[in-house]
Scaffold this motif. Structure first.
Motif, mmCIF file in Angstrom:
data_model
loop_
_atom_site.group_PDB
_atom_site.id
_atom_site.type_symbol
_atom_site.label_atom_id
_atom_site.label_comp_id
_atom_site.label_asym_id
_atom_site.label_seq_id
_atom_site.Cartn_x
_atom_site.Cartn_y
_atom_site.Cartn_z
ATOM 1 N N ILE A 1 1.015 -0.983 -0.022
ATOM 2 C CA ILE A 1 0.117 -0.046 0.099
ATOM 3 C C ILE A 1 1.022 1.275 0.060
ATOM 4 O O ILE A 1 1.764 1.251 0.730
ATOM 5 C CB ILE A 1 -0.913 -0.066 1.066
ATOM 6 N N THR A 2 0.667 2.257 -0.900
ATOM 7 C CA THR A 2 1.473 3.286 -0.863
ATOM 8 C C THR A 2 0.973 4.528 0.053
ATOM 9 O O THR A 2 -0.252 4.866 0.030
ATOM 10 C CB THR A 2 1.382 3.987 -2.413
ATOM 11 N N VAL A 3 1.863 4.801 0.802
ATOM 12 C CA VAL A 3 1.603 5.849 1.671
ATOM 13 C C VAL A 3 1.550 7.282 1.153
ATOM 14 O O VAL A 3 2.168 7.681 0.039
ATOM 15 C CB VAL A 3 2.851 6.224 2.436
ATOM 16 N N GLN B 1 5.599 9.897 2.243
ATOM 17 C CA GLN B 1 4.704 9.897 0.923
ATOM 18 C C GLN B 1 5.664 8.950 0.023
ATOM 19 O O GLN B 1 6.804 9.163 -0.065
ATOM 20 C CB GLN B 1 4.406 11.124 0.445
ATOM 21 N N GLY B 2 4.800 7.988 -0.694
ATOM 22 C CA GLY B 2 5.573 7.141 -1.718
ATOM 23 C C GLY B 2 6.165 6.162 -1.144
ATOM 24 O O GLY B 2 6.461 4.945 -1.697
ATOM 25 N N GLN B 3 6.191 5.791 0.279
ATOM 26 C CA GLN B 3 6.460 4.456 0.716
ATOM 27 C C GLN B 3 5.765 3.398 0.618
ATOM 28 O O GLN B 3 4.644 3.959 0.298
ATOM 29 C CB GLN B 3 6.840 4.564 2.292
ATOM 30 N N ARG B 4 6.190 2.060 0.151
ATOM 31 C CA ARG B 4 5.256 1.132 0.040
ATOM 32 C C ARG B 4 5.456 0.094 1.095
ATOM 33 O O ARG B 4 6.368 -0.486 1.181
ATOM 34 C CB ARG B 4 5.513 0.331 -1.456
ATOM 35 N N LEU B 5 4.331 -0.155 2.024
ATOM 36 C CA LEU B 5 4.295 -0.964 3.124
ATOM 37 C C LEU B 5 3.227 -1.923 2.965
ATOM 38 O O LEU B 5 2.006 -1.640 2.523
ATOM 39 C CB LEU B 5 4.035 -0.104 4.230
ATOM 40 N N SER B 6 3.500 -3.150 3.403
ATOM 41 C CA SER B 6 2.504 -4.152 3.113
ATOM 42 C C SER B 6 1.249 -4.105 3.979
ATOM 43 O O SER B 6 1.337 -3.203 5.162
ATOM 44 C CB SER B 6 2.983 -5.756 3.553
ATOM 45 N N GLU B 7 0.130 -4.893 3.720
ATOM 46 C CA GLU B 7 -1.063 -4.785 4.559
ATOM 47 C C GLU B 7 -0.691 -5.116 6.161
ATOM 48 O O GLU B 7 -1.190 -4.452 6.975
ATOM 49 C CB GLU B 7 -2.023 -5.537 4.060
ATOM 50 N N ARG B 8 0.018 -6.110 6.159
ATOM 51 C CA ARG B 8 0.472 -6.605 7.648
ATOM 52 C C ARG B 8 1.176 -5.746 8.429
ATOM 53 O O ARG B 8 1.092 -5.577 9.513
ATOM 54 C CB ARG B 8 1.091 -8.057 7.314
ATOM 55 N N ARG B 9 2.288 -5.052 7.774
ATOM 56 C CA ARG B 9 2.923 -3.991 8.393
ATOM 57 C C ARG B 9 2.285 -2.831 8.797
ATOM 58 O O ARG B 9 2.361 -2.362 9.819
ATOM 59 C CB ARG B 9 4.371 -3.561 7.354
ATOM 60 N N LEU B 10 1.240 -2.428 7.882
ATOM 61 C CA LEU B 10 0.394 -1.390 8.247
ATOM 62 C C LEU B 10 -0.452 -1.592 9.665
ATOM 63 O O LEU B 10 -0.935 -0.831 10.296
ATOM 64 C CB LEU B 10 -0.225 -0.847 7.213
ATOM 65 N N LEU B 11 -0.944 -2.807 9.535
ATOM 66 C CA LEU B 11 -1.715 -3.253 10.503
ATOM 67 C C LEU B 11 -1.051 -3.287 12.054
ATOM 68 O O LEU B 11 -1.485 -3.104 12.952
ATOM 69 C CB LEU B 11 -2.264 -4.670 10.241
ATOM 70 N N GLU B 12 0.234 -3.778 11.789
ATOM 71 C CA GLU B 12 1.139 -3.618 12.994
ATOM 72 C C GLU B 12 1.284 -2.216 13.539
ATOM 73 O O GLU B 12 1.152 -1.993 14.696
ATOM 74 C CB GLU B 12 2.623 -4.377 12.611
ATOM 75 N N LEU B 13 1.639 -1.291 12.624
ATOM 76 C CA LEU B 13 1.620 -0.093 12.995
ATOM 77 C C LEU B 13 0.445 0.631 13.372
ATOM 78 O O LEU B 13 0.845 1.729 14.542
ATOM 79 C CB LEU B 13 2.315 0.769 11.938
#
Length: 308
Positions: free
Chosen positions: A98-100, A120-132
């Motif tokens: 997912i793109t920030v 902005q522009g970082q791409r982080l996985s769904e799993r990582r964003l759920l952790e954050l």
């Protein structure tokens, strides 16, 4: 400032739901089971507790008037539940990147709410964003996930309310994905219903049990906001705090019964020291929950297994 914490839970149980209440917002406290009458219940706010796997005796009841109150970052449990319902993951999967966006970047530094530094522009996985979202309780991450899923906060809040209705959460209203707004309100009995459903998801269970996580682009690790994690059998769930909400904690723990078999214990404590600082409220939620968990553990140790 919305603080939050994570706690784990599990499986089916006979739920204390407040269904005997006469009407929303004017409900009275349910009578606790006779076995739980001597438990050290918090003297303020509202609390609901259940032990899985000991039959009717495990429904320890609800204390405090079940009037909807702000729940702060406990909201993120429903956010995670809806995200994983719409975009399910299995253990070991990270899901799509997912793109920030610029909004999440702009909200990375805030003096009024909890946030996580992303760019902005970082791409982080769904799993990582759920952790954050669940571990350091990033409000900006909750809103980013909502926009990714539904296009807007308003559309995602509609999904949250539909999910709450489907779960029988009759006294709950969601107005955002983060819980920052005091217009998101619920009761301890409703949040107990959500906890049961959310913790059936193995990804949520694994995340809320993590003591820390890493934030991409930063050094070190970010600790879980749940100060009770790893004590007295606590294996998760979520914290939330603000001045209007006070301190809130949705918790799950394991505890042995009279035959030495571990049982899952689920509890929700709301509206502790409301009107003070978020830090004072959250400390009260921790202290009162820790005392209650120990009381449940002592009661359960004298309880023979019931039928499932």
């Amino acid at each position: 400032m919305a603080l939050i914490i994570v706690v784990v839970l599990g499986i089916a149980f006979r739920l204390t739901s407040g269904d005997g209440d006469s009407r929303a917002g004017q409900t009275t406290a349910r009578t606790v089971s006779s076995a739980a009458g001597t438990l050290p219940w918090p003297r303020e706010g509202q609390t609901s507790v259940l032990v899985e796997g000991v039959g009717d005796r495990g429904d320890l009841g609800t204390k405090g008037a079940q009037k909807p109150v702000p729940i702060a970052s406990l909201t993120k449990v429903m956010t995670a539940y809806v995200i994983l319902r719409d975009h399910p993951l299995r253990m070991g999967e990270t899901g799509p990147d997912i793109t920030v966006d610029q909004q999440a970047d702009d909200e990375s530094v805030s003096g009024v709410e909890s946030s996580v530094p992303v760019r902005q522009g970082q791409r982080l996985s769904e799993r990582r964003l759920l952790e954050l979202m669940l571990i350091p309780s990033g409000n900006n991450i909750a809103r980013l996930l909502a926009r990714w899923d539904a296009g807007s906060q308003e559309a995602f809040a509609t999904k949250m309310n539909h999910a709450a209705h489907a779960l029988g959460m009759r006294h709950t209203t969601y107005t955002s994905a983060s819980g920052l707004e005091s217009t998101t309100t619920s009761t301890s009995a409703d949040q107990l219903k959500l906890a049961r459903q959310a913790m059936r998801d193995e990804v949520i269970r694994s995340i809320v049990a993590m003591p820390s996580t890493t934030v991409p682009g930063t050094s070190g690790r970010t600790s879980n906001t749940n100060a009770l994690l790893g004590t007295s059998g606590v294996i998760g769930l979520k914290t939330g705090s603000s001045t209007p909400a006070g301190g809130n904690l949705m918790w799950a723990a394991t505890a042995p019964d009279g035959s030495g078999h571990d049982r899952l214990v689920l509890g929700v404590v709301l509206h502790q020291h409301a009107g003070t600082s978020p830090q004072q409220g959250l400390q009260a939620a921790f202290a009162n929950s820790a005392t209650l968990i120990e009381g449940v553990r002592q009661w359960l140790a004298q309880t023979e297994p019931g039928t499932r």
